[in-house]
Design a protein around this motif. Sequence first.
Motif, PDB file in Angstrom:
ATOM      1  N   SER A  93       7.552   5.380  -1.219  1.00 16.95           N
ATOM      2  CA  SER A  93       7.661   5.290  -2.668  1.00 16.95           C
ATOM      3  C   SER A  93       7.351   6.670  -3.253  1.00 16.95           C
ATOM      4  N   ARG A  94       7.157   6.760  -4.549  1.00 19.42           N
ATOM      5  CA  ARG A  94       6.900   8.058  -5.183  1.00 19.42           C
ATOM      6  C   ARG A  94       5.675   8.758  -4.573  1.00 19.42           C
ATOM      7  N   ALA A  95       4.632   7.999  -4.249  1.00 21.42           N
ATOM      8  CA  ALA A  95       3.384   8.603  -3.791  1.00 21.42           C
ATOM      9  C   ALA A  95       3.509   9.318  -2.452  1.00 21.42           C
ATOM     10  N   ASP A  96       4.378   8.824  -1.565  1.00 21.01           N
ATOM     11  CA  ASP A  96       4.410   9.389  -0.217  1.00 21.01           C
ATOM     12  C   ASP A  96       5.779   9.879   0.244  1.00 21.01           C
ATOM     13  N   ARG A 105       8.261  13.046   9.013  1.00 21.58           N
ATOM     14  CA  ARG A 105       8.245  11.617   9.344  1.00 21.58           C
ATOM     15  C   ARG A 105       9.597  10.973   9.026  1.00 21.58           C
ATOM     16  N   THR A 106       9.727   9.720   9.446  1.00 21.58           N
ATOM     17  CA  THR A 106      10.912   8.906   9.155  1.00 21.58           C
ATOM     18  C   THR A 106      10.477   7.693   8.348  1.00 21.58           C
ATOM     19  N   GLY A 107      11.250   7.351   7.325  1.00 21.03           N
ATOM     20  CA  GLY A 107      10.884   6.205   6.511  1.00 21.03           C
ATOM     21  C   GLY A 107      12.043   5.667   5.709  1.00 21.03           C
ATOM     22  N   GLY A 108      11.925   4.379   5.372  1.00 20.84           N
ATOM     23  CA  GLY A 108      12.870   3.747   4.469  1.00 20.84           C
ATOM     24  C   GLY A 108      12.427   3.973   3.039  1.00 20.84           C
ATOM     25  N   THR A 109      13.370   4.163   2.151  1.00 21.08           N
ATOM     26  CA  THR A 109      13.053   4.411   0.748  1.00 21.08           C
ATOM     27  C   THR A 109      13.077   3.120  -0.057  1.00 21.08           C
ATOM     28  N   THR A 110      12.018   2.906  -0.821  1.00 24.95           N
ATOM     29  CA  THR A 110      11.944   1.783  -1.752  1.00 24.95           C
ATOM     30  C   THR A 110      12.830   2.066  -2.957  1.00 24.95           C
ATOM     31  N   VAL A 111      12.816   1.153  -3.914  1.00 25.23           N
ATOM     32  CA  VAL A 111      13.559   1.369  -5.154  1.00 25.23           C
ATOM     33  C   VAL A 111      13.117   2.670  -5.815  1.00 25.23           C
ATOM     34  N   ALA A 112      11.804   2.882  -5.938  1.00 26.03           N
ATOM     35  CA  ALA A 112      11.305   4.084  -6.618  1.00 26.03           C
ATOM     36  C   ALA A 112      11.762   5.351  -5.915  1.00 26.03           C
ATOM     37  N   ALA A 113      11.574   5.425  -4.602  1.00 26.93           N
ATOM     38  CA  ALA A 113      11.941   6.634  -3.863  1.00 26.93           C
ATOM     39  C   ALA A 113      13.450   6.848  -3.866  1.00 26.93           C
ATOM     40  N   SER A 141      -6.074  -8.080  -8.173  1.00 25.73           N
ATOM     41  CA  SER A 141      -5.721  -7.126  -7.116  1.00 25.73           C
ATOM     42  C   SER A 141      -5.149  -5.820  -7.657  1.00 25.73           C
ATOM     43  N   PHE A 142      -4.617  -5.848  -8.890  1.00 21.65           N
ATOM     44  CA  PHE A 142      -3.935  -4.703  -9.513  1.00 21.65           C
ATOM     45  C   PHE A 142      -2.738  -4.246  -8.673  1.00 21.65           C
ATOM     46  N   ASP A 143      -2.109  -5.171  -7.951  1.00 20.12           N
ATOM     47  CA  ASP A 143      -0.974  -4.854  -7.093  1.00 20.12           C
ATOM     48  C   ASP A 143       0.310  -4.899  -7.919  1.00 20.12           C
ATOM     49  N   ILE A 144       0.719  -3.729  -8.373  1.00 19.61           N
ATOM     50  CA  ILE A 144       1.922  -3.583  -9.197  1.00 19.61           C
ATOM     51  C   ILE A 144       2.784  -2.496  -8.573  1.00 19.61           C
ATOM     52  N   SER A 145       4.041  -2.792  -8.344  1.00 20.70           N
ATOM     53  CA  SER A 145       4.938  -1.855  -7.681  1.00 20.70           C
ATOM     54  C   SER A 145       5.196  -0.610  -8.524  1.00 20.70           C
ATOM     55  N   ALA A 146       5.299   0.535  -7.827  1.00 18.07           N
ATOM     56  CA  ALA A 146       5.672   1.787  -8.480  1.00 18.07           C
ATOM     57  C   ALA A 146       7.112   1.764  -8.978  1.00 18.07           C
ATOM     58  N   ASP A 147       7.899   0.766  -8.537  1.00 13.00           N
ATOM     59  CA  ASP A 147       9.284   0.656  -9.008  1.00 13.00           C
ATOM     60  C   ASP A 147       9.353   0.561 -10.531  1.00 13.00           C
ATOM     61  N   LEU A 148       8.365  -0.102 -11.126  1.00 10.16           N
ATOM     62  CA  LEU A 148       8.426  -0.336 -12.575  1.00 10.16           C
ATOM     63  C   LEU A 148       8.252   0.961 -13.356  1.00 10.16           C
ATOM     64  N   ASP A 149       7.294   1.799 -12.947  1.00  9.72           N
ATOM     65  CA  ASP A 149       7.127   3.093 -13.611  1.00  9.72           C
ATOM     66  C   ASP A 149       8.336   3.988 -13.376  1.00  9.72           C
ATOM     67  N   GLU A 150       8.926   3.889 -12.176  1.00 11.70           N
ATOM     68  CA  GLU A 150      10.095   4.731 -11.885  1.00 11.70           C
ATOM     69  C   GLU A 150      11.270   4.345 -12.780  1.00 11.70           C
TER      70      GLU A 150
END
Length: 305
Positions: A93-96, A105-113, A141-150
């Motif tokens: 995501s945006r953070a990493d 590294r190798t990674g899949g991109t979320t909506v935000a990324a 939990s404050f578990d909110i996806s970074a997708d929304l801010d993006e």
Amino acid sequence: MTPETARPHIDIHPEVAAALEAGTAVVALESTIITHGMPYPDNNAMAARVEEIIREEGAVPATIAVVDGRLKVGLSAAEREALAQVSGAMKLSRADLAFAVAQGRTGGTTVAATMIAAHLAGIGVFATGGIGGVHKGAETSFDISADLDELARTPVIVVSAGAKAILDIEKTLEVLETRGVPVIGYGTKVMPAFWSRTSPYAAPLTLDSAEAIAGFHRTRGALGIVGGMLVANPVPEEAEIPAEIMQGHIAAAQADAGKNRVTGKDVTPYLLSRLLEITDGESLRTNIALVENNARLAARIASAL
């Protein structure tokens, strides 16, 4: 146009680069659905079919991922096949996103990324399955996806089947409203719920054509309004799992996640995997159908821009 500072880190596939240069429609695609959303070989077959649908609609697909520290905008068939079999891929995501690039590294991109990378490359439309959002229990939990801010900050049209139904759709809509993100029900006045065509919540806005969505996006730009747009596209009727049935499956999967102390970025992949088991594969079949449906609409929007 890609900023000069980003160029050393980005590989734009030749087909995508040629389309962007020619002004041909291009549709971005995420890759966490490949690395975290479906098992192999279903993930690669799904990704190949989605790219094919976009081409059938006259646009060029650009699957985005980070591979060995390179931000890829568009994958070859061989690269996509290899990514589909990677174990231990990061979920970016945006953070990493920059961390994965810096560390090779190798990674899949979320909506935000994916939105970030698409915007860097000059791609304005992106098709996905469902966006992240406010998780149930987020008040503690404050578990909110970074997708929304993006969505609030990056000017890309995101076509999805709404927020994933494992989320708190009502709170997700509230956050999007607060962030100033337009949420458009495509041909519907009711928000879809990923596997299901309906939810208890109204779609804030409704438009009935790709051309109308493209026109809305252009007008926002002309008025200097920054940020993206979310298009909520209901899954085809023949492929949906009715909401009343899906709710019971989701409750069971969430109870299992709680018992197993699954938290953070691991929650969504765990729930999707558990739902695949609970529904005996039906959730996967619906997931594939809605992604294909979103790709088709996204290509038409991109062509209308």
